[in-house]
Design a protein around this motif. Sequence first.
Motif, PDB file in Angstrom:
ATOM      1  N   SER A  45       0.832  -1.199   0.000  1.00 22.49           N
ATOM      2  CA  SER A  45       0.000   0.000   0.000  1.00 22.49           C
ATOM      3  C   SER A  45       0.867   1.249   0.000  1.00 22.49           C
ATOM      4  O   SER A  45       1.796   1.355   0.785  1.00 22.49           O
ATOM      5  CB  SER A  45      -0.896  -0.004   1.239  1.00 22.49           C
ATOM      6  N   ASP A  47       0.237   5.179   0.391  1.00 25.70           N
ATOM      7  CA  ASP A  47      -0.648   6.322   0.688  1.00 25.70           C
ATOM      8  C   ASP A  47      -2.031   6.118   0.059  1.00 25.70           C
ATOM      9  O   ASP A  47      -2.676   5.116   0.266  1.00 25.70           O
ATOM     10  CB  ASP A  47      -0.009   7.630   0.207  1.00 25.70           C
ATOM     11  N   GLU A  48      -2.445   7.082  -0.733  1.00 27.59           N
ATOM     12  CA  GLU A  48      -3.744   7.004  -1.398  1.00 27.59           C
ATOM     13  C   GLU A  48      -3.623   6.593  -2.858  1.00 27.59           C
ATOM     14  O   GLU A  48      -4.600   6.583  -3.587  1.00 27.59           O
ATOM     15  CB  GLU A  48      -4.446   8.358  -1.296  1.00 27.59           C
ATOM     16  N   LYS A  49      -2.422   6.234  -3.291  1.00 24.45           N
ATOM     17  CA  LYS A  49      -2.216   5.898  -4.703  1.00 24.45           C
ATOM     18  C   LYS A  49      -2.788   4.521  -5.036  1.00 24.45           C
ATOM     19  O   LYS A  49      -3.408   4.342  -6.059  1.00 24.45           O
ATOM     20  CB  LYS A  49      -0.731   5.959  -5.045  1.00 24.45           C
ATOM     21  N   TYR A  50      -2.504   3.524  -4.184  1.00 23.34           N
ATOM     22  CA  TYR A  50      -3.040   2.183  -4.397  1.00 23.34           C
ATOM     23  C   TYR A  50      -2.978   1.385  -3.096  1.00 23.34           C
ATOM     24  O   TYR A  50      -2.235   1.726  -2.180  1.00 23.34           O
ATOM     25  CB  TYR A  50      -2.318   1.443  -5.519  1.00 23.34           C
ATOM     26  N   ASN A  51      -3.765   0.310  -3.051  1.00 22.30           N
ATOM     27  CA  ASN A  51      -3.795  -0.562  -1.871  1.00 22.30           C
ATOM     28  C   ASN A  51      -2.990  -1.841  -2.060  1.00 22.30           C
ATOM     29  O   ASN A  51      -2.493  -2.403  -1.099  1.00 22.30           O
ATOM     30  CB  ASN A  51      -5.237  -0.934  -1.521  1.00 22.30           C
ATOM     31  N   SER A 110      -2.185   3.042 -10.367  1.00 25.25           N
ATOM     32  CA  SER A 110      -2.774   2.001  -9.535  1.00 25.25           C
ATOM     33  C   SER A 110      -3.218   0.824 -10.403  1.00 25.25           C
ATOM     34  O   SER A 110      -3.833   1.006 -11.454  1.00 25.25           O
ATOM     35  CB  SER A 110      -3.979   2.542  -8.772  1.00 25.25           C
ATOM     36  N   ASP A 112      -4.948  -1.689  -8.820  1.00 26.30           N
ATOM     37  CA  ASP A 112      -5.957  -2.322  -7.965  1.00 26.30           C
ATOM     38  C   ASP A 112      -7.197  -2.770  -8.735  1.00 26.30           C
ATOM     39  O   ASP A 112      -7.758  -3.828  -8.456  1.00 26.30           O
ATOM     40  CB  ASP A 112      -6.369  -1.371  -6.840  1.00 26.30           C
TER      41      ASP A 112
END
Length: 155
Positions: A45, A47-51, A110, A112
């Motif tokens: 993961s 930050d907010e870029k990808y999980n 991303s 995801d």
Amino acid sequence: MKKKSSKLFLAGILMTVSVVFLSCCTTDILSAPYVISNPHVETGSIDEKYNYAGMHFSLFNDSEKTIRSFTISFMLYDSEGNNPFIGSNCIVSKCEEMIEAGAAGDFVISLDQYISVVPDEAYLTDFVYIREICYTDLSVWKDPYGMYCVREAYE
């Protein structure tokens, strides 16, 4: 008869020389206005870029114009060279980021939405290229067929 064959010979030489000189003049037109470096996939993961997974790369703007957006295309493979997805392994993504002339930016795409199982190891990237660049002056550069792709698998 001899005059006619010498004229044809001379015309052939002139055409050959013209083609050689014209092709030299067009090499600047046929060069890519960018450089992609270090395309690779990371898992985990960020930050907010990808999980789960993301493709990281740097893009250098090798033109005299400011980039306002670009569309990147690449293919992903598992460590055995197989398609790791149920669908297509060809990823196309548009990035709305400004890159000044002669500058570079770091980017993450991303993955995801493409994966159904978290990968044990990072995917390999191949056939990485920029399909389209839109500049702030509203001009557009296109490479729809990947003529300037990176043809080497990266980890």
